[in-house]
Design a protein around this motif. Sequence first.
Motif, PDB file in Angstrom:
ATOM      1  N   GLY A 105     -53.669  11.970   0.176  1.00 35.14           N
ATOM      2  CA  GLY A 105     -53.772  12.562  -0.782  1.00 35.14           C
ATOM      3  C   GLY A 105     -52.739  14.364  -1.163  1.00 35.14           C
ATOM      4  N   SER A 106     -51.067  13.742  -0.287  1.00 33.90           N
ATOM      5  CA  SER A 106     -50.576  14.958  -0.235  1.00 33.90           C
ATOM      6  C   SER A 106     -49.064  14.518  -2.472  1.00 33.90           C
ATOM      7  N   VAL A 107     -49.117  13.914  -2.435  1.00 35.78           N
ATOM      8  CA  VAL A 107     -48.143  13.360  -3.155  1.00 35.78           C
ATOM      9  C   VAL A 107     -48.947  13.324  -4.755  1.00 35.78           C
ATOM     10  N   ASP A 108     -47.637  14.161  -5.583  1.00 34.56           N
ATOM     11  CA  ASP A 108     -48.107  13.854  -7.135  1.00 34.56           C
ATOM     12  C   ASP A 108     -48.350  12.820  -7.845  1.00 34.56           C
ATOM     13  N   TYR A 109     -46.631  12.319  -7.251  1.00 36.56           N
ATOM     14  CA  TYR A 109     -46.082  11.117  -8.114  1.00 36.56           C
ATOM     15  C   TYR A 109     -45.300  10.021  -7.477  1.00 36.56           C
ATOM     16  N   VAL A 110     -45.324   9.115  -7.140  1.00 36.40           N
ATOM     17  CA  VAL A 110     -44.226   7.718  -6.744  1.00 36.40           C
ATOM     18  C   VAL A 110     -44.133   7.189  -7.713  1.00 36.40           C
ATOM     19  N   ILE A 127     -46.421  -1.238   0.995  1.00 41.10           N
ATOM     20  CA  ILE A 127     -45.791  -0.371   0.239  1.00 41.10           C
ATOM     21  C   ILE A 127     -46.657   0.756  -0.491  1.00 41.10           C
ATOM     22  N   ILE A 128     -47.790  -0.280  -1.511  1.00 38.14           N
ATOM     23  CA  ILE A 128     -48.473  -0.519  -2.036  1.00 38.14           C
ATOM     24  C   ILE A 128     -49.320   0.366  -2.159  1.00 38.14           C
ATOM     25  N   ARG A 129     -49.855  -0.265   0.022  1.00 36.83           N
ATOM     26  CA  ARG A 129     -50.997   0.547  -0.054  1.00 36.83           C
ATOM     27  C   ARG A 129     -50.872   1.677   0.027  1.00 36.83           C
ATOM     28  N   GLN A 130     -49.398   2.433   0.265  1.00 37.49           N
ATOM     29  CA  GLN A 130     -48.830   3.343   1.258  1.00 37.49           C
ATOM     30  C   GLN A 130     -48.709   4.479   0.074  1.00 37.49           C
ATOM     31  N   SER A 131     -48.574   4.035  -0.519  1.00 36.72           N
ATOM     32  CA  SER A 131     -48.713   4.795  -1.824  1.00 36.72           C
ATOM     33  C   SER A 131     -49.466   5.619  -2.268  1.00 36.72           C
ATOM     34  N   GLN A 132     -50.355   3.842  -2.540  1.00 37.05           N
ATOM     35  CA  GLN A 132     -51.739   5.003  -2.718  1.00 37.05           C
ATOM     36  C   GLN A 132     -52.562   5.604  -2.131  1.00 37.05           C
ATOM     37  N   GLU A 133     -52.191   5.021  -0.757  1.00 35.39           N
ATOM     38  CA  GLU A 133     -53.058   6.553   0.364  1.00 35.39           C
ATOM     39  C   GLU A 133     -52.258   7.640   0.283  1.00 35.39           C
ATOM     40  N   ILE A 134     -51.003   7.743   0.351  1.00 35.69           N
ATOM     41  CA  ILE A 134     -50.390   9.564  -0.036  1.00 35.69           C
ATOM     42  C   ILE A 134     -50.943  10.060  -1.704  1.00 35.69           C
ATOM     43  N   PRO A 137     -55.575  12.490  -5.129  1.00 37.85           N
ATOM     44  CA  PRO A 137     -56.724  11.627  -6.814  1.00 37.85           C
ATOM     45  C   PRO A 137     -55.962  12.160  -8.054  1.00 37.85           C
ATOM     46  N   GLY A 138     -55.705  11.297  -9.157  1.00 34.01           N
ATOM     47  CA  GLY A 138     -55.340  11.540 -10.527  1.00 34.01           C
ATOM     48  C   GLY A 138     -53.640  12.138 -10.762  1.00 34.01           C
ATOM     49  N   GLY A 139     -52.633  11.428  -9.127  1.00 35.21           N
ATOM     50  CA  GLY A 139     -51.567  11.147  -9.216  1.00 35.21           C
ATOM     51  C   GLY A 139     -51.579   9.902  -9.915  1.00 35.21           C
ATOM     52  N   PHE A 174     -40.412  -3.417 -18.347  1.00 37.83           N
ATOM     53  CA  PHE A 174     -41.771  -3.407 -18.283  1.00 37.83           C
ATOM     54  C   PHE A 174     -41.358  -1.722 -17.948  1.00 37.83           C
ATOM     55  N   VAL A 175     -42.616  -0.956 -17.941  1.00 37.28           N
ATOM     56  CA  VAL A 175     -42.863   0.085 -17.552  1.00 37.28           C
ATOM     57  C   VAL A 175     -44.218   0.168 -16.779  1.00 37.28           C
ATOM     58  N   TYR A 176     -44.845   0.302 -16.116  1.00 34.61           N
ATOM     59  CA  TYR A 176     -45.901   0.001 -14.941  1.00 34.61           C
ATOM     60  C   TYR A 176     -46.229   1.837 -14.635  1.00 34.61           C
ATOM     61  N   SER A 177     -47.554   2.583 -15.317  1.00 32.27           N
ATOM     62  CA  SER A 177     -48.073   3.547 -15.363  1.00 32.27           C
ATOM     63  C   SER A 177     -49.354   3.561 -14.549  1.00 32.27           C
ATOM     64  N   CYS A 178     -49.669   4.009 -13.118  1.00 35.52           N
ATOM     65  CA  CYS A 178     -51.012   3.305 -12.031  1.00 35.52           C
ATOM     66  C   CYS A 178     -51.638   4.539 -11.878  1.00 35.52           C
ATOM     67  N   SER A 179     -52.850   4.473 -11.728  1.00 34.55           N
ATOM     68  CA  SER A 179     -53.949   5.608 -11.234  1.00 34.55           C
ATOM     69  C   SER A 179     -54.872   5.799 -10.349  1.00 34.55           C
ATOM     70  N   LEU A 180     -55.331   6.227  -9.677  1.00 35.09           N
ATOM     71  CA  LEU A 180     -56.515   5.654  -9.317  1.00 35.09           C
ATOM     72  C   LEU A 180     -57.537   6.598 -10.002  1.00 35.09           C
ATOM     73  N   GLY A 181     -57.864   7.090 -10.869  1.00 40.11           N
ATOM     74  CA  GLY A 181     -58.119   7.213 -12.438  1.00 40.11           C
ATOM     75  C   GLY A 181     -59.303   7.992 -12.322  1.00 40.11           C
ATOM     76  N   MET A 182     -58.753   9.557 -11.567  1.00 41.99           N
ATOM     77  CA  MET A 182     -59.599  10.187 -11.051  1.00 41.99           C
ATOM     78  C   MET A 182     -58.758  11.413 -10.758  1.00 41.99           C
ATOM     79  N   LEU A 183     -59.683  12.747 -11.232  1.00 43.60           N
ATOM     80  CA  LEU A 183     -58.203  13.981 -12.033  1.00 43.60           C
ATOM     81  C   LEU A 183     -59.735  15.282 -11.039  1.00 43.60           C
TER      82      LEU A 183
END
Length: 183
Positions: A105-110, A127-134, A137-139, A174-183
């Motif tokens: 939870g320490s990173v704003d954007y990957v 890689i996707i799992r670790q990106s999600q982990e770092i 919320p809201g990143g 294509f460009v994906y913008s993905c978030s965990l959906g929590m701000l």
Amino acid sequence: MNNWTFFREALKNFRSTGAIARASPALVKRLINSIPSNVPLRVVELGPGEGCITRALLDKMSPDSRLTVFEINPAFVGRLRTIDDPRLVVEPVGAERLTEHFAKGSVDYVVSSLPLSMIEQSVKEEIIRQSQEILRPGGQFLQYQYALQDYGLLKDNFNSVSVSFTIANLPPAFVYSCSLGML
Ligand SMILES: C[S@@+](CC[C@H](N)C(=O)[O-])C[C@H]1O[C@@H](n2cnc3c(N)ncnc32)[C@H](O)[C@@H]1O
């Protein structure tokens, strides 16, 4: 490094590079469009290559932001190390080692231009799992891809995935913008 040099490097390492030309300015702009300029951010870039997205991020980010890039091709790492900016850290290791460098939870954007479709499924999932982990919320996890092969994988890992498209790239992307959906 010009486009011709990128092309030569891509031919030598096609499986890991996964592209014949670097991202166009229009694609780079679309990819990082949602990143704000006026707040300090912790940004991670995966697969920077010779640095076309890296430079655009540094141009955009505030003076007290930090950018860490993960790149496995030594020729590209050498090139990235010529960028003289105290906000930039170049890690010459694979993106599957993100959690060794960042707390949960320490990173704003990957921001990723990894060639996901060429990466082994288990490595890509890690890689996707670790990106999600770092990500905080809201990143956001931002990625481009030439076809929608990994839409399902991203949907499985993020609560919200939106997709846009640009023809102003070789090939169109294509460009994906993905978030965990929590701000
Ligand atoms: C399609 S190129 C992107 C280059 C540039 N960012 C652009 O958009 O034009 C993909 C880059 O990902 C790098 N790469 C591939 N697998 C990687 C991994 N597991 N970790 C870090 N970088 C990787 C390649 O060496 C290459 O530089």
